[in-house]
Design a protein around this motif. Structure first.
Motif, PDB file in Angstrom:
ATOM      1  N   TYR A 295      -9.406 -32.510 -24.331  1.00  0.00           N
ATOM      2  CA  TYR A 295      -9.775 -31.150 -24.800  1.00  0.00           C
ATOM      3  C   TYR A 295     -10.759 -30.758 -23.686  1.00  0.00           C
TER       4      TYR A 295
ATOM      5  N   GLN B 245     -10.519 -26.342 -24.158  1.00  0.00           N
ATOM      6  CA  GLN B 245     -10.386 -25.454 -25.480  1.00  0.00           C
ATOM      7  C   GLN B 245     -12.199 -26.147 -26.195  1.00  0.00           C
TER       8      GLN B 245
ATOM      9  N   ARG C 207      -8.640 -22.866 -33.923  1.00  0.00           N
ATOM     10  CA  ARG C 207      -7.953 -21.251 -33.295  1.00  0.00           C
ATOM     11  C   ARG C 207      -8.162 -21.642 -31.537  1.00  0.00           C
ATOM     12  N   GLU C 208      -8.433 -22.593 -31.180  1.00  0.00           N
ATOM     13  CA  GLU C 208      -8.995 -22.341 -30.239  1.00  0.00           C
ATOM     14  C   GLU C 208      -7.982 -23.801 -29.522  1.00  0.00           C
ATOM     15  N   GLY C 209      -6.855 -24.153 -30.043  1.00  0.00           N
ATOM     16  CA  GLY C 209      -5.577 -25.025 -30.186  1.00  0.00           C
ATOM     17  C   GLY C 209      -6.540 -26.630 -30.698  1.00  0.00           C
TER      18      GLY C 209
END
Length: 243
Positions: A122, A125, A166-168
């Protein structure tokens, strides 16, 4: 330039301060509002993925520090302009603060967990969440302490996990990493490093374990942006001197 963003720094040597040596001071002026010290002896460090780089620039920050929040966009822009042989590492400041050392430790663990998640698939993210934390962690902490009854640090961890989601990224995955032995060991290594650097304030920059650059706490006249630009200019000059 490559942003290392790996949560391990191993330092095994203590340090003492002296002024910049004449060989460097002859043609490098210290900008107004900036302090620079030589770490003597230099602090050797082993950063995974950094062995082939000419110079390592470390920025030390705290999410709850308003000065760090103002400096961060300028540092990020400067970092992206550096050559490929310059490695950039950010370290959360973990030696306690006047605000709340427990909050500092929690937010520092959150940063390390984010960087591990970035390494594990990630990258974008985790970087977005890292930048958001500068705006979100302190306001939530202030709200939490004024609530009736006041919030707990468990609430803080849940809040940070929700922002990560919230950022995945996975909320449960974040919490698992946050409380992991890997993060425990990273915290110990970073604290040992920062003790060796003898950092008196933040934001701060350490160049190749040899030089410390920071705002002058006694300067009240130089505009903040000028101070930060001076820090970055001086950092670039010191980095350019490295073999």
């Amino acid at each position: 330039m490559r942003l290392t963003r790996i949560a391990f720094l191993i330092v095994v040597v203590a340090s003492a301060w002296s002024g910049l040596q004449p060989a460097y001071a002859q043609d490098i002026a210290i900008p107004d509002g900036v302090v620079a010290k030589e770490i003597d002896p230099p602090v050797p460090s082993a950063i995974p993925g950094s062995h082939d780089k000419r110079v390592l620039v470390m920025e030390i920050f705290d999410y709850a520090c308003s000065h760090c929040r103002a400096f961060q966009p300028m540092f990020d822009k400067w970092a992206m302009q550096q050559a490929d042989d310059v490695d950039i590492l950010q370290l959360p400041y973990l030696l306690g603060s006047s605000l709340d050392s427990n909050l500092q430790l929690l937010s520092g663990r959150a940063y390390i967990a984010l960087m591990i998640m970035g390494r594990n698939g990630y990258p974008t993210q985790s970087l977005l969440a890292h930048r958001q934390f500068f705006d979100e962690i302190l306001p939530f902490y202030q709200h939490m302490t004024k609530s009736d009854p006041p919030g707990t640090y468990k609430d803080m961890v849940e809040f940070m996990a929700a922002q990560v989601a919230r950022e995945g990224m996975g909320k449960d995955e974040f919490k698992k990493i946050f409380f992991s032995h890997e993060v425990d060991e990273a915290v110990k290594s970073i604290q040992q490093a920062e003790k060796s650097f003898d950092v008196p304030g933040i934001p701060a920059i350490v160049v190749n374990g040899k030089y410390y650059v920071a705002p002058d706490p006694w300067d009240t006249k130089t505009p903040t942006d000028e101070v930060y630009n001076g820090m970055l200019k001086l950092t670039g000059q010191l980095a350019a001197r490295e073999p």
